[in-house]
Structures are given as structure tokens and as C-alpha cells.
Enzyme design. Structure first.
Site, PDB file in Angstrom:
ATOM      1  N   LYS A  39      36.541  57.142  36.084  1.00 61.81           N
ATOM      2  CA  LYS A  39      36.721  57.499  37.493  1.00 61.81           C
ATOM      3  C   LYS A  39      37.489  58.815  37.634  1.00 61.81           C
ATOM      4  O   LYS A  39      37.227  59.597  38.536  1.00 61.81           O
ATOM      5  CB  LYS A  39      37.433  56.374  38.248  1.00 61.81           C
TER       6      LYS A  39
ATOM      7  N   ASP B 248      45.197  46.142  31.998  1.00 61.49           N
ATOM      8  CA  ASP B 248      45.815  45.919  33.308  1.00 61.49           C
ATOM      9  C   ASP B 248      47.066  46.771  33.465  1.00 61.49           C
ATOM     10  O   ASP B 248      47.801  46.976  32.502  1.00 61.49           O
ATOM     11  CB  ASP B 248      46.274  44.456  33.427  1.00 61.49           C
TER      12      ASP B 248
ATOM     13  N   TYR C 180      37.595  52.483  32.263  1.00 60.02           N
ATOM     14  CA  TYR C 180      37.238  52.606  33.682  1.00 60.02           C
ATOM     15  C   TYR C 180      38.048  53.717  34.345  1.00 60.02           C
ATOM     16  O   TYR C 180      37.506  54.565  35.070  1.00 60.02           O
ATOM     17  CB  TYR C 180      37.483  51.273  34.394  1.00 60.02           C
TER      18      TYR C 180
ATOM     19  N   ILE D  66      31.652  48.395  49.128  1.00 60.56           N
ATOM     20  CA  ILE D  66      32.207  49.503  49.910  1.00 60.56           C
ATOM     21  C   ILE D  66      31.080  50.354  50.499  1.00 60.56           C
ATOM     22  O   ILE D  66      31.129  50.754  51.661  1.00 60.56           O
ATOM     23  CB  ILE D  66      33.171  50.347  49.050  1.00 60.56           C
TER      24      ILE D  66
ATOM     25  N   VAL E 294      40.619  47.651  46.945  1.00 59.56           N
ATOM     26  CA  VAL E 294      39.952  47.380  48.221  1.00 59.56           C
ATOM     27  C   VAL E 294      39.442  45.934  48.245  1.00 59.56           C
ATOM     28  O   VAL E 294      38.955  45.429  47.233  1.00 59.56           O
ATOM     29  CB  VAL E 294      38.770  48.358  48.408  1.00 59.56           C
TER      30      VAL E 294
ATOM     31  N   SER F 198      39.864  56.256  42.042  1.00 64.01           N
ATOM     32  CA  SER F 198      40.519  54.972  41.779  1.00 64.01           C
ATOM     33  C   SER F 198      41.993  55.165  41.456  1.00 64.01           C
ATOM     34  O   SER F 198      42.367  56.066  40.686  1.00 64.01           O
ATOM     35  CB  SER F 198      39.835  54.275  40.603  1.00 64.01           C
TER      36      SER F 198
ATOM     37  N   ARG G 223      45.598  40.517  31.193  1.00 64.16           N
ATOM     38  CA  ARG G 223      44.364  41.138  30.724  1.00 64.16           C
ATOM     39  C   ARG G 223      44.654  42.500  30.119  1.00 64.16           C
ATOM     40  O   ARG G 223      45.480  43.256  30.623  1.00 64.16           O
ATOM     41  CB  ARG G 223      43.417  41.354  31.914  1.00 64.16           C
TER      42      ARG G 223
HETATM   43  C1  UD1 Z   1      41.500  48.159  39.149  1.00 65.54           C
HETATM   44  C2  UD1 Z   1      41.924  49.460  39.776  1.00 65.54           C
HETATM   45  C3  UD1 Z   1      41.210  49.705  41.079  1.00 65.54           C
HETATM   46  C4  UD1 Z   1      39.739  49.528  40.884  1.00 65.54           C
HETATM   47  C5  UD1 Z   1      39.433  48.156  40.347  1.00 65.54           C
HETATM   48  C6  UD1 Z   1      37.962  48.027  40.080  1.00 65.54           C
HETATM   49  C7  UD1 Z   1      44.279  49.652  39.164  1.00 65.54           C
HETATM   50  C8  UD1 Z   1      45.653  49.684  39.718  1.00 65.54           C
HETATM   51  N1  UD1 Z   1      43.332  49.447  40.063  1.00 65.54           N
HETATM   52  O1  UD1 Z   1      42.033  47.180  39.927  1.00 65.54           O
HETATM   53  O2  UD1 Z   1      41.481  51.008  41.540  1.00 65.54           O
HETATM   54  O3  UD1 Z   1      39.082  49.744  42.096  1.00 65.54           O
HETATM   55  O4  UD1 Z   1      40.098  48.007  39.113  1.00 65.54           O
HETATM   56  O5  UD1 Z   1      37.662  46.746  39.701  1.00 65.54           O
HETATM   57  O6  UD1 Z   1      44.049  49.809  38.000  1.00 65.54           O
HETATM   58  N2  UD1 Z   1      43.521  38.875  38.195  1.00 65.54           N
HETATM   59  C9  UD1 Z   1      43.921  37.560  38.100  1.00 65.54           C
HETATM   60  N3  UD1 Z   1      42.964  36.589  38.210  1.00 65.54           N
HETATM   61  C10 UD1 Z   1      41.650  36.866  38.398  1.00 65.54           C
HETATM   62  C11 UD1 Z   1      41.253  38.229  38.483  1.00 65.54           C
HETATM   63  C12 UD1 Z   1      42.232  39.203  38.381  1.00 65.54           C
HETATM   64  O7  UD1 Z   1      45.095  37.257  37.922  1.00 65.54           O
HETATM   65  O8  UD1 Z   1      40.840  35.932  38.485  1.00 65.54           O
HETATM   66  C13 UD1 Z   1      44.561  39.905  38.120  1.00 65.54           C
HETATM   67  C14 UD1 Z   1      44.267  41.029  37.152  1.00 65.54           C
HETATM   68  O9  UD1 Z   1      44.653  40.685  35.852  1.00 65.54           O
HETATM   69  C15 UD1 Z   1      45.117  42.144  37.767  1.00 65.54           C
HETATM   70  C16 UD1 Z   1      45.055  41.845  39.273  1.00 65.54           C
HETATM   71  O10 UD1 Z   1      44.663  40.497  39.396  1.00 65.54           O
HETATM   72  O11 UD1 Z   1      46.450  42.047  37.330  1.00 65.54           O
HETATM   73  C17 UD1 Z   1      44.062  42.695  40.007  1.00 65.54           C
HETATM   74  O12 UD1 Z   1      42.852  42.688  39.285  1.00 65.54           O
HETATM   75  P1  UD1 Z   1      41.496  43.325  39.870  1.00 65.54           P
HETATM   76  O13 UD1 Z   1      41.209  42.758  41.196  1.00 65.54           O
HETATM   77  O14 UD1 Z   1      40.453  43.222  38.817  1.00 65.54           O
HETATM   78  O15 UD1 Z   1      41.874  44.835  40.155  1.00 65.54           O
HETATM   79  P2  UD1 Z   1      42.689  45.910  39.287  1.00 65.54           P
HETATM   80  O16 UD1 Z   1      42.368  45.779  37.852  1.00 65.54           O
HETATM   81  O17 UD1 Z   1      44.096  45.948  39.730  1.00 65.54           O
END
Ligand code: UD1
Length: 337
Positions: A169, A297, A165, A36, A195, A141, A294
Site C-alpha cells: 500500500k 499486527d 500488505y 469501500i 474502516v 493504509s 497475529r
Molecule cells: C490493517 C491496517 C488497515 C488495513 C487493514 C486491511 C493497521 C494499523 N491497519 O488493519 O489500514 O486497512 O489491515 O485489512 O495495520 N483481530 C482479532 N480477531 C479477529 C480478527 C482480528 O482479534 O477475528 C485483531 C487483529 O489481530 C488486530 C485487530 O483485530 O489486532 C484488527 O485487525 P484487522 O481488522 O484485520 O485490521 P488491522 O490489521 O488492524
């Protein structure tokens, strides 16, 4: 992307403390080698601004600095007050993007997240105040909202962070508010919602899900979905976030200083749906692997963006599908390797 407005470049000093300072604004971007930060820095440079970046390369990448050669760059760690002082000298606007992102990383090492997100933010604010910085725009966040079922999330809701985390934030947000109230430093908090876009690092298992999926699916490798894939996110393309930041720096202080607002699209999509769209864009023909959810989450995330509309005149410019298309093209052409 077009940036029709400029802020501060030729403005004369507006109060006596700024008399004698260079009338050219210097913009500091922390985390400038991160996804970012580098995107904000690139937009500022494209507008002809004077930009300084700082990064400790903990997660930022040197390759992200390619194309930003006209930016003054400091390799330094905001956890050290001296680095903050150096970074803030002569600066008018700060975009504070430096952090150790990732919920699971914070679960594995909460102290490291605290140092990089809380200690560093406080040090930066102290240095910004001492240097006479006008405004700090902070990367908040959506994780601050936690796992409450109410959707969409609006700024009036009580925070309920459920991961280290999110706590870190959120602490940074409160420091922003306190520095505005107590010291008169202008601060604006933008709560980002998931993002994604070019320059997001796809190589770590702590990376954002879309970066990981793009990389794996383009390589013909099976992506993993944690949980049933029905969790949803307000995935926000990077250009929208950059635009929101520039608007936040340019907005009148009476309107925005000391305020916090969501920065997102106001739409959500599930991981399963996202996987289907990505299959079409990447040509991946397999199925995802499913593993248990995870820890830390949240289930669903969706922003109410009416406050940013009202205070900043913000509207998302690039929708999810178009953003994903551009992102896949960037990874396909070798970005992120
Ligand atoms: C969280 C925060 C976000 C922050 C980010 C930083 C929330 C809503 N959001 O995002 O503000 O900027 O962390 O990293 O809490 N997943 C899979 N497979 C993968 C990787 C991830 O299924 O290989 C899933 C995760 O379990 C989750 C979703 O995808 O359910 C999004 O994960 P991720 O991209 O890490 O972001 P958040 O944890 O939602």
C-alpha cells in the site's frame, strides 16, 4: 448521508486537452464491488454523477452491486493493462479502492498482494495518464506507519511498514506522488484507518475484525481476540471515509495534489472495549476466546486528522458508537450473508 456539493458535473473544460471531451465528468471507482468502493459509488450515484466501476471479484461481491444498477460496470482485473485502459477511457476522476486488503493475507501470499496492490496501481496510473484523467484519489493504509510507539500518527512521521500488505500500500502511495511530480497527474492519498460499516464482508477470516465480530456475536458464536485485546485502533465508520473521498476529489489542486493525509476519527478504542460495546448491541452474553497475537499486527493505531481538516475541511460526521450501532443493524437485517 448528505452530499451538499458536486464536483465536475457541469464544469467546462479548463484546459485545451479537455476541449471536445464530454463535459459530464465520469467517475471511475476501482474495487466497486468491494466494501469501500461500493460505498463511494453509491454516494456518487445518489448525487447524480456518472459512475463506472471495475472489479475482478477477487474479494468484492456481486451482491454489493445491488442498488448500483445505474453504474456502468466492468468485470476486469487492473493487473491487466488493457482492463485499465478500458476503465479509464473518458474518465475525469478515479477513486482507487481496489486492493487485496488484509495483513494476514499478505503474510500468507505476499506476491498476490503485490500484484493486486502494486502492479495494478501502476497499471492504473499509466492508463489514467494516457486517458487524460484529471485526478486519482488513492486508498492508502495506516499500516504504512508500522509499529512505532508514537501516537497519534501524523503524516510527517517516517513510514515503517512491517507487513507485505503495508509495503504494497505504501508503494502505491509513492507511485501516486511520483505521477504527480513527473507527469502532472493530480493525485491525493488518503491513509485510511480501520474502516468498518455496512457491506464489509464478514465471511472470511481475512475480514476486518468488526465485521467478523458482528457476524459471530449476532449468531451467538464466540469471537476470537488475537493477543490480550488491549491493542487499539482508530476505527473509522464508512460514511466518514466516503465523505473524505468526495472532499478529496473536489478540493483545489493547489491545495491537495501530490499530498498524503490521514482519514480517520482521531480517537482509538481497544478490542476489549469494542467487544463490550458489541455485547450490548448484539445481546451476546459470552466471553471472547483469546489466542496468540497475529504475525504482522501492530499494537496501537491512532490518527492525527488535522491535515485532512486543513486541506479538505474534513471532520468525521459519524462517531464510533453510532457507526457500530448502524453496522450491527445492517448485519442483523441480513446484510453480508
Ligand atoms: C490493517 C491496517 C488497515 C488495513 C487493514 C486491511 C493497521 C494499523 N491497519 O488493519 O489500514 O486497512 O489491515 O485489512 O495495520 N483481530 C482479532 N480477531 C479477529 C480478527 C482480528 O482479534 O477475528 C485483531 C487483529 O489481530 C488486530 C485487530 O483485530 O489486532 C484488527 O485487525 P484487522 O481488522 O484485520 O485490521 P488491522 O490489521 O488492524
Amino acid at each position: 448521508m448528505e452530499y451538499p456539493f458536486r464536483c465536475g458535473l457541469t464544469r467546462m473544460p479548463t484546459d485545451s486537452s479537455k476541449i471536445g471531451r464530454d463535459i459530464l465528468s465520469i467517475y471511475l471507482v476501482t474495487g466497486a464491488a468491494g466494501f469501500i468502493g461500493r460505498s463511494i459509488a453509491a454516494a456518487l450515484l445518489a448525487r447524480g454523477e456518472t459512475v463506472r466501476g471495475i472489479d475482478n471479484f477477487s474479494t468484492g461481491r456481486r451482491s454489493n452491486l445491488v442498488g448500483l444498477e445505474s453504474m456502468e460496470f466492468i468485470e476486469g482485473d487492473l493487473a491487466e493493462p488493457a482492463a485499465c485502459a478500458r476503465a479509464c477511457a473518458g474518465v475525469e476522476f478515479v477513486f482507487h479502492e481496489a486492493a487485496l486488503a488484509s495483513v494476514p493475507r499478505s503474510v500468507a501470499d505476499p506476491v498476490a498482494t503485490n500484484v493486486a496492490c502494486v502492479d495494478a496501481t501502476l497499471n492504473l496510473l499509466v492508463a489514467a495518464r494516457a486517458a487524460g484523467v484529471r485526478r486519482v484519489v488513492y486508498a492508502g493504509s495506516s499500516s504504512a506507519y508500522g509499529d512505532t510507539p508514537t501516537l497519534p500518527k501524523h503524516e510527517g512521521m517516517l513510514p515503517g511498514p512491517i507487513s507485505p500488505y503495508a509495503v504494497a500500500k505504501l508503494a502505491g502511495e509513492h507511485y501516486m506522488g511520483a505521477f504527480s511530480r513527473v507527469y502532472g497527474l493530480e493525485t491525493v492519498v488518503l491513509r485510511y484507518f480501520n474502516v468498518f460499516g455496512p457491506y464489509q464482508d464478514p465471511t472470511s477470516h481475512y475480514s476486518g475484525v468488526l465485521a467478523i465480530f458482528c457476524r459471530r456475536m449476532l449468531a451467538g458464536e464466540q469471537p476470537t481476540i488475537y493477543g490480550d485485546g488491549e491493542q487499539s485502533r482508530d476505527f473509522t465508520y464508512i460514511d466518514n471515509v466516503v465523505r473524505g473521498n468526495l472532499l478529496a476529489a473536489a478540493a483545489r489542486a493547489e491545495k491537495v495534489s501530490g499530498r498524503m493525509m490521514n482519514l480517520a476519527t482521531g480517537n482509538r478504542i481497544t478490542l476489549n472495549q469494542t467487544f463490550e460495546i458489541l455485547s450490548g448491541l448484539t445481546g451476546y452474553s459470552g466471553k471472547p476466546a483469546y489466542e496468540p497475537p497475529r504475525s504482522g499486527d501492530i499494537r496501537d493505531s491512532l490518527a492525527d486528522i488535522s491535515l485532512a481538516r486543513e486541506l479538505l475541511g474534513y471532520t468525521p460526521q459519524v462517531d464510533f458508537r453510532e457507526g457500530l450501532r448502524r453496522t450491527v443493524e445492517w448485519y442483523r437485517s441480513g446484510g453480508g450473508n
